[in-house]
Design a protein around this motif. Structure first.
Motif, short mmCIF file in Angstrom:
data_model
loop_
_atom_site.label_atom_id
_atom_site.label_comp_id
_atom_site.label_asym_id
_atom_site.label_seq_id
_atom_site.Cartn_x
_atom_site.Cartn_y
_atom_site.Cartn_z
N GLU A 21 82.04 10.04 41.93
CA GLU A 21 81.10 11.07 41.55
C GLU A 21 80.64 10.87 40.10
OE1 GLU A 21 84.10 11.52 42.76
OE2 GLU A 21 84.12 12.95 44.43
N TYR B 74 79.24 13.25 37.37
CA TYR B 74 79.04 14.68 37.13
C TYR B 74 78.04 14.95 36.01
CZ TYR B 74 83.22 15.32 39.99
OH TYR B 74 84.12 15.32 41.02
N GLU C 10 75.86 18.76 34.37
CA GLU C 10 75.50 20.16 34.51
C GLU C 10 73.99 20.35 34.46
OE1 GLU C 10 77.50 22.55 31.60
OE2 GLU C 10 79.29 22.79 32.85
N GLN D 61 77.96 32.18 40.75
CA GLN D 61 77.89 30.82 40.19
C GLN D 61 76.61 30.65 39.39
OE1 GLN D 61 77.02 27.46 42.81
NE2 GLN D 61 78.88 26.47 42.09
N GLN E 235 76.90 25.53 36.68
CA GLN E 235 78.06 25.29 37.53
C GLN E 235 77.65 24.68 38.87
OE1 GLN E 235 79.44 29.38 37.52
NE2 GLN E 235 81.26 28.84 36.36
N ASP F 201 79.01 21.25 40.51
CA ASP F 201 79.70 21.33 41.80
C ASP F 201 78.89 20.76 42.96
OD1 ASP F 201 81.97 22.50 40.81
OD2 ASP F 201 81.35 24.55 41.25
N TRP G 120 78.59 17.95 44.12
CA TRP G 120 79.33 16.94 44.88
C TRP G 120 80.23 17.55 45.95
CZ3 TRP G 120 78.11 11.93 44.05
CH2 TRP G 120 77.40 11.64 42.89
N VAL G 121 80.62 18.79 45.77
CA VAL G 121 81.54 19.40 46.76
C VAL G 121 80.95 20.63 47.44
CG1 VAL G 121 83.63 18.53 45.67
CG2 VAL G 121 82.70 20.74 44.95
N LYS G 122 79.82 21.14 46.94
CA LYS G 122 79.30 22.38 47.51
C LYS G 122 77.89 22.27 48.09
CE LYS G 122 82.25 25.57 44.94
NZ LYS G 122 82.33 26.78 44.07
N THR H 222 77.77 30.24 46.14
CA THR H 222 77.04 29.28 45.32
C THR H 222 75.56 29.63 45.29
OG1 THR H 222 76.66 26.91 44.94
CG2 THR H 222 76.61 27.67 47.22
#
Length: 580
Positions: A301, A303, A305, A353, A357, A361, A363-365, A377
């Motif tokens: 990943e 990351y 923001e 959220q 954020q 996130d 990558w997972v949400k 979310t």
């Protein structure tokens, strides 16, 4: 030079065969396949489709050891050229991976080309093997002397998708830059000339936006020598993925314009908005990009923001450019904007959220939505677009514009990586004051955006519409033609949640009346009334008590329209923003 050859091994079995030749390999040469594709923030495990990896040197087999899920090591001897062969199963109809059947082929490099560790910065060459009769090739990759294609490094190689097959193709110039449009799967009545003309208007407007209008008889200079749109049409589907000099698009066939029709249908506007969105990304994320993306790490990943800026702001400008090009009028643009407002207002997750954020996130949400997603979310696309709207209208009241902010960021970074501090500095330079409070509240906070106030100051009327039954009770459903109603999402804080409805429940009857459509319930219950709701969960019939709220508990639909009699200041602001 690292050289690849890709062949159609078996179209019916959806198999590509890859061959790579590597001069002067390391004694323990490692290779790997990316686990994700830039622009789509999810670990997709492309290696699951790779099989049969074999290595040879001078005709002799070499041992291949798998080190992890997507990395292999080859035991080489001497400096003799290493040859690797493998197959890739290609049956993903999205814009992110690879596809092959008897009618069409398509691939992104991240899903098919092994990366040679330590040699990524060298030139890479691609040869495409023999194709079925009548098939053509479309890609923005540069042609290589003697045939095939060449890229300056691995990053460039995998940033150019390739379309194979029989397809329609057309060309146009936008500020003297050649553009090609390829359409696969179109119906016979497809109006290609209209699509070219409308796309040309979008491209010319965006090039001028980033690089200034025509002056002294010269065109603004785009950061690419040639651009290619690769559009695959299917019975249904929607998506796009940006690349440095091309984009891969997926749309429903019904969204294409038909010959003999001048209607600007909602379906066609959706396609034009997709084209506008991905083309804008050519600047905003492919070149002007998060500092964390200065160099991609294909193994994990990456990351950031800042997706609220790079995806959200692009989502703001996509339909806005349709307005600026004259493809839609101000009233229609505001209706589209109202849909985005409604979608965000109907998501309880916006209070849980922040968009910063949500970016981190992703990558997972974002790509793994489930029945709780609206509660936990918020979309960095949709709310990010509204943050852009709020900043643009605020800047315009302060004498600036978001346009000027983006151009300042482009010029100041030479079209390179930026961070949030750069965004904040550009906002302050253009607006003449600090926007730190707005960034803290709107980007890093979960409070409401002051959209109604800002839009009113721009001569836009905000009208709340009558909610559907689902919106009134905080529920999302799927309804079948045979009359089945299934709850898909139960929104936090709504009447449906209070009644005990769960995602997956089938709703049968309310107040003794069989439900065929959920909106029929509004004929059974009056606001404030309570009635028995029969539902089925895991083969059991449940009796629940549902109270119908007086108002939509989680936001009524919002319709935006030009205010009929704005004052002079509001009219001037609206015309500067949307045109006359």
């Amino acid at each position: 030079m690292v050289t690849y050859r890709i062949d159609v091994a078996d179209a019916q079995a959806h198999l590509f065969e890859l061959t790579m030749t590597l001069p002067r390999p390391e004694s323990r040469q490692q290779v790997s396949l990316p686990v994700w594709i830039p622009g789509s923030y999810l670990v997709r495990e492309f290696a699951r489709h790779l099989s049969g990896l074999r290595a040879t040197q001078g005709g002799h087999e070499r041992a291949v050891t798998q080190l992890d899920k997507a990395t292999w090591e080859v035991a080489c001897e001497g400096g003799t050229t290493l040859t690797l062969r493998w197959r890739v199963y290609a049956f993903d109809t999205s814009v992110r991976a690879a596809y092959l059947d008897a009618n069409r082929g398509f691939f992104n490099g991240t899903g098919v080309f092994l990366r040679v560790h330590g040699r990524e910065s060298e030139p890479h060459r691609l040869q495409i093997g023999r194709l079925p009769r009548g098939w053509e090739i479309a890609t923005a990759l540069s042609a290589a002397p003697g045939g095939g294609f060449v890229a300056s490094d691995y990053d460039e190689l995998v940033d150019h998708p390739v379309e194979l097959g029989r397809f329609w193709r057309g060309e146009f110039l936008a500020h003297d830059v050649p553009h090609e449009f390829v359409v696969a799967g179109a119906l016979p009545d497809f109006d290609g000339e209209r699509l070219l003309a409308d796309t040309q208007r979008i491209c010319e407007a965006q090039i001028a936006f980033w690089h200034g209008g025509r002056s002294r008889g010269k065109s603004p200079r785009a950061p690419f020598e040639r651009y290619v749109f690769l559009l695959n049409t299917a019975e249904d589907g929607h998506g796009g993925l940006e690349h440095r000099a091309s984009t891969a698009l997926l749309a429903a066939r019904r969204n294409l314009p038909a010959r003999g029709s001048t209607e600007v249908s909602d379906n066609y506007v959706e396609l034009l908005g997709l084209i506008s969105h991905e083309y804008f990304h050519t600047w905003n994320v492919k070149r002007l990009r998060p500092a964390e993306f200065a160099r991609y790490d294909y193994t994990r990943e990456n990351y950031t923001e800042l997706l609220w800026f790079f995806e959200g702001f692009t989502s703001y400008y996509d339909d806005l450019f349709l307005r600026r090009c004259g493809l839609i009028d101000p009233a229609r643009y505001l209706r589209l904007l109202g849909r985005t407002v409604t979608a965000v207002q109907a998501s309880p997750g916006r209070q849980v959220q922040s968009v910063a954020q949500a970016s981190f996130d992703a990558w997972v949400k974002y790509y793994r939505s489930d029945e709780n997603t609206p509660n936990a979310t918020i979309s960095y696309y949709a709310k990010g677009a509204l943050v852009a709207l709020a900043l643009d209208l605020s800047l315009r009241r302060d004498g600036g514009s978001l346009d000027a902010v983006l151009r300042r960021l482009w010029d100041g970074s030479a079209g390179g990586p930026i961070g949030e501090a750069d965004v904040a500095a550009a906002l302050e330079a253009v607006g003449g004051r600090s926007y730190a409070r707005e960034l803290a509240d709107w980007v890093h906070g979960t409070g409401e955006l002051p959209l109604q106030e800002l839009l009113a100051a721009a001569g836009v009327a905000w009208q709340s519409q009558a909610p559907s039954m689902a919106q009134r009770i905080g529920l999302r459903v799927s309804e079948s033609a045979l009359g089945g109603i299934k709850a898909t999402h139960v929104l936090r804080g709504g009447a449906a949640e209070a009644a005990g409805i769960a995602a997956g429940d089938e709703l049968l009857a309310l107040g003794g009346w069989r439900l065929r459509r959920l909106d029929d319930a509004q004929r059974v219950l009056r606001p404030g009334d309570t009635a028995e709701l029969l539902a089925v969960r895991d083969q059991r019939v449940l009796s629940l008590s549902l109270r119908l709220p007086a108002d939509a508990s989680l936001g009524a639909p919002v319709q935006l329209a030009p205010a009929p009699k704005p004052n002079a200041a509001a009219l001037a602001l609206r015309e500067a923003w949307l045109g006359r």
